[in-house]
Enzyme design. Structure first.
Site: not given
Length: 340
Positions: A216, A229
């Site tokens: 992301h 992440c």
């Protein structure tokens, strides 16, 4: 008479010398043109053959002096002044590319003492790719995304051809991103982090559902800083959001009917060492990953990638066929017209 004879001999010698010099220049010019044309012809023939045969092609090898150092002073006022000059010298797209090479976004542009700057700016970044341009081992895989921990970069392959690459910030030392082969799951244009509700995650694409790991948009500070992440620049997050395929769930959503795009995370980052992209100043090919290394890494997983890819296509086709054949049920009878 003697003077005249000597004059004629001298003139003849000059004419012969000039003729030879002209012929020499002409020959040199022909050789120059010939040598300039030959590489171009060879390049064209090589490029044509590589397209037809899809031969594995390594990253472009760069000569020394390809990258320069743009030093930022420690003093804040001086840094502002130097960066103002930097902004004047390079366009917005060029600055974006330079920061991307240094694994930085505009918010963190001062989070370094030295920027690595290419002598010639390619705003697509493809001229500086550390990933091989063509990989035969992936010729049967339609979509594949790979993340390299050692150089904090991602690459995207379509049928073995590199179509995109860029910077990332992966899991920090205390919360490292899971390595190995996985598959894209679900996606959401704006997610809220499970670590902190204040962290907004645009264009989130999950790859580990239970662990909550995905790629992301978020800050790129120039080193691995996430909580597992895979952080990306906004444009890259948007592009990958549209590119990758999601999973397909069985009715009820409890189990997976088909997996999404294949994704791999590999390698180890040298914590505390010199940042890999800074090594480009000494060796412009320092971050390049060879065809052989990539092939050895991917070969054991290709069969599974293709199997899951084929399964997803079959499932997607069956769903489309079922929708096309479905006829809306007629729930109401036509109303009767009362007789006069």
């Amino acid at each position: 008479m003697k003077k005249t004879f000597l004059y004629l001999c001298f003139s003849a010698a000059i004419l012969v010398s000039c003729k030879k010099e002209i012929e020499k220049i002409s020959d040199n010019f022909k050789d120059t043109v010939s040598s300039a044309e030959t590489p171009a012809m060879e390049k064209d023939s090589i490029r044509k053959d590589s397209v037809v045969q899809k031969e594995s092609v390594p990253p472009a090898m760069q000569e020394n002096g390809f990258y320069n150092a743009f030093v930022l002073p420690k003093d804040k006022k001086l840094r502002d002044s130097v960066y103002a000059e930097f902004s004047k010298k390079y366009s917005e797209k060029e600055r974006y590319a330079i920061l991307a090479l240094n694994r930085l976004d505009s918010k963190n542009r001062f989070n370094t003492d030295t920027l690595v700057v290419p002598a010639k700016i390619d705003t697509t970044l493809m001229s500086y790719s550390p990933f091989p341009m063509q990989l035969d081992v992936l010729s049967g895989v339609k979509k594949f995304v790979i993340f390299s921990y050692p150089i904090q970069a991602y690459g995207v392959y379509s049928n073995g051809s590199l179509v995109k690459w860029g910077p990332t910030s992966m899991g920090k030392k205390a919360a490292q991103t899971t390595r190995g082969l996985t598959f894209a799951n679900w996606k959401k244009k704006l997610s809220i982090s499970t670590v902190s509700s204040e962290w907004k995650l645009p264009y989130n694409f999950n790859i580990h559902n239970i662990g909550g790991i995905g790629w992301h948009q978020y800050d790129l500070p120039g080193y691995p800083a996430s909580h597992s992440c895979l952080r990306l620049l906004m444009k890259d997050a948007q592009w990958l959001y549209s590119y990758a395929d999601t999973w397909i769930l069985n009715p009820g959503g409890a189990t997976t009917k088909a997996k999404g795009t294949a994704v791999m995370v590999f390698g180890d980052y040298k914590w505390g060492g010199r940042k890999p992209w800074k090594k480009l100043l000494d060796d412009p090919n320092a971050n390049n990953i060879s065809v052989e290394e990539m092939t050895k890494l991917l070969q054991p997983n290709v069969e599974k990638m293709i199997r899951e890819q084929d399964n997803r296509e079959k499932v997607a086709d069956s769903i489309k066929a079922a929708k096309a054949m479905a006829v809306p049920a007629q729930t109401e009878k036509p109303s009767e017209i009362p007789a006069n």
